[in-house]
Scaffold this motif. Structure first.
Motif, mmCIF file in Angstrom:
data_model
loop_
_atom_site.group_PDB
_atom_site.id
_atom_site.type_symbol
_atom_site.label_atom_id
_atom_site.label_comp_id
_atom_site.label_asym_id
_atom_site.label_seq_id
_atom_site.Cartn_x
_atom_site.Cartn_y
_atom_site.Cartn_z
ATOM 1 N N LEU A 1 94.183 8.433 79.172
ATOM 2 C CA LEU A 1 95.012 8.025 78.036
ATOM 3 C C LEU A 1 94.132 7.881 76.800
ATOM 4 O O LEU A 1 93.259 7.008 76.754
ATOM 5 C CB LEU A 1 95.700 6.699 78.363
ATOM 6 C CG LEU A 1 96.605 6.090 77.294
ATOM 7 C CD1 LEU A 1 97.778 7.003 76.979
ATOM 8 C CD2 LEU A 1 97.097 4.712 77.760
ATOM 9 N N ASN A 2 94.363 8.715 75.799
ATOM 10 C CA ASN A 2 93.585 8.692 74.573
ATOM 11 C C ASN A 2 94.525 8.703 73.371
ATOM 12 O O ASN A 2 95.382 9.581 73.260
ATOM 13 C CB ASN A 2 92.637 9.890 74.527
ATOM 14 C CG ASN A 2 91.841 9.952 73.238
ATOM 15 O OD1 ASN A 2 92.249 10.599 72.277
ATOM 16 N ND2 ASN A 2 90.707 9.272 73.194
ATOM 17 N N GLU A 3 94.345 7.749 72.477
ATOM 18 C CA GLU A 3 95.250 7.613 71.336
ATOM 19 C C GLU A 3 95.227 8.840 70.432
ATOM 20 O O GLU A 3 96.266 9.253 69.901
ATOM 21 C CB GLU A 3 94.894 6.364 70.534
ATOM 22 C CG GLU A 3 95.198 5.054 71.249
ATOM 23 C CD GLU A 3 94.927 3.846 70.370
ATOM 24 O OE1 GLU A 3 94.587 4.033 69.181
ATOM 25 O OE2 GLU A 3 95.052 2.720 70.878
ATOM 26 N N GLY A 4 94.047 9.444 70.253
ATOM 27 C CA GLY A 4 93.948 10.609 69.391
ATOM 28 C C GLY A 4 94.724 11.799 69.928
ATOM 29 O O GLY A 4 95.401 12.510 69.171
ATOM 30 N N VAL A 5 94.641 12.017 71.222
ATOM 31 C CA VAL A 5 95.380 13.117 71.853
ATOM 32 C C VAL A 5 96.880 12.869 71.743
ATOM 33 O O VAL A 5 97.647 13.778 71.393
ATOM 34 C CB VAL A 5 94.963 13.274 73.326
ATOM 35 C CG1 VAL A 5 95.853 14.308 74.017
ATOM 36 C CG2 VAL A 5 93.509 13.695 73.441
ATOM 37 N N VAL A 6 97.293 11.647 72.017
ATOM 38 C CA VAL A 6 98.713 11.299 71.934
ATOM 39 C C VAL A 6 99.222 11.495 70.508
ATOM 40 O O VAL A 6 100.293 12.073 70.285
ATOM 41 C CB VAL A 6 98.947 9.848 72.389
ATOM 42 C CG1 VAL A 6 100.388 9.428 72.123
ATOM 43 C CG2 VAL A 6 98.618 9.700 73.875
ATOM 44 N N ALA A 7 98.450 11.042 69.536
ATOM 45 C CA ALA A 7 98.860 11.159 68.141
ATOM 46 C C ALA A 7 98.997 12.617 67.715
ATOM 47 O O ALA A 7 99.933 12.982 66.987
ATOM 48 C CB ALA A 7 97.863 10.435 67.241
ATOM 49 N N MET A 8 98.075 13.466 68.167
ATOM 50 C CA MET A 8 98.125 14.880 67.790
ATOM 51 C C MET A 8 99.368 15.547 68.380
ATOM 52 O O MET A 8 100.040 16.342 67.705
ATOM 53 C CB MET A 8 96.856 15.594 68.264
ATOM 54 C CG MET A 8 96.768 17.059 67.851
ATOM 55 S SD MET A 8 96.789 17.308 66.049
ATOM 56 C CE MET A 8 95.194 16.565 65.606
ATOM 57 N N ALA A 9 99.671 15.237 69.631
ATOM 58 C CA ALA A 9 100.865 15.813 70.254
ATOM 59 C C ALA A 9 102.125 15.347 69.529
ATOM 60 O O ALA A 9 103.039 16.139 69.264
ATOM 61 C CB ALA A 9 100.916 15.427 71.721
#
Length: 212
Positions: A93-101
């Motif tokens: 779980l990574n906030e940056g990956v989630v935000a980009m998606a």
């Protein structure tokens, strides 16, 4: 896109992992998987040519739902989206990956293995996650426990899933699909035995259909 993804998964709830360092080979593997009846593919970013493979597959099969797996950073996610990924899968779980998606309005399935990680994902507004590594993190028993508490969350267990235990996972109501590499064995790929991969895909779907 999210609704389309889960509609496809409801019809064929198995997501094979495609790993290759050769775009031509990746396309051949994907053709076999799709030929076996699977509708959703996850191209894992574990080789130097992974983005090229992803791009080649999305161009070769524009009607298939092809996503990127092993997405470790926001930069990875952005590159995967540029290569044509229709959804994003991460081992953690990574906030940056989630935000980009979310920025690109694409489904994101981050990996979780504990109640704490799942609660963090839940509070980020996520309602579908990857349970990874499923076999080592407690398997079906752990999933049943998590789903009894997080009752509005759906799971895609990956890691240790195979033809023998597939239905142990799919029988859990909260499981939307299972991911795994057993459908793309390295030996078959090295021998260019793509017919064997197609047959494995067909067998997996037959297991699921027999148990309906």
């Amino acid at each position: 896109m999210t609704e389309k993804l889960f509609t496809r998964l409801s019809e064929a709830p198995i997501v094979p992992l495609v790993q290759s360092n050769d775009p031509e080979e990746a396309v051949a593997v994907s053709k076999a998987l799709l030929g076996g009846g699977l509708q959703v593919l996850e191209v894992v970013l574990r080789t130097e040519a992974a983005f090229d493979c992803l791009n080649a597959i999305t161009n070769a099969f524009p009607k298939a739902l092809v996503g990127a797996g092993t997405v470790l950073s926001a930069k990875h996610a952005e590159q995967a989206i540029e290569a044509g990924a229709k959804f994003i899968v991460s081992p953690g779980l990574n906030e940056g990956v989630v935000a980009m998606a979310k920025k690109h309005d694409l489904p994101i399935l981050p990996g979780i293995a504990t109640a704490t990680e799942l609660q963090t994902a839940w509070n980020m507004g996520l309602r579908t996650v990857k349970f990874f590594p499923a076999g080592l993190a407690g398997g079906p028993k752990m999933l049943k426990a998590l789903s009894s508490v997080f009752r509005d969350v759906r799971f895609m267990p990956t890691g240790g899933v195979n033809a023998e235990n597939l239905m142990d996972y799919l029988d859990i109501p909260a499981v939307v699909a299972c991911g795994g590499s057993w459908l793309t064995p390295m030996e078959a790929i090295q021998k260019r035995d793509f017919q064997a991969i197609e047959e494995l895909s067909r067998q997996a779907l037959n297991i699921q259909n027999r148990e309906k």
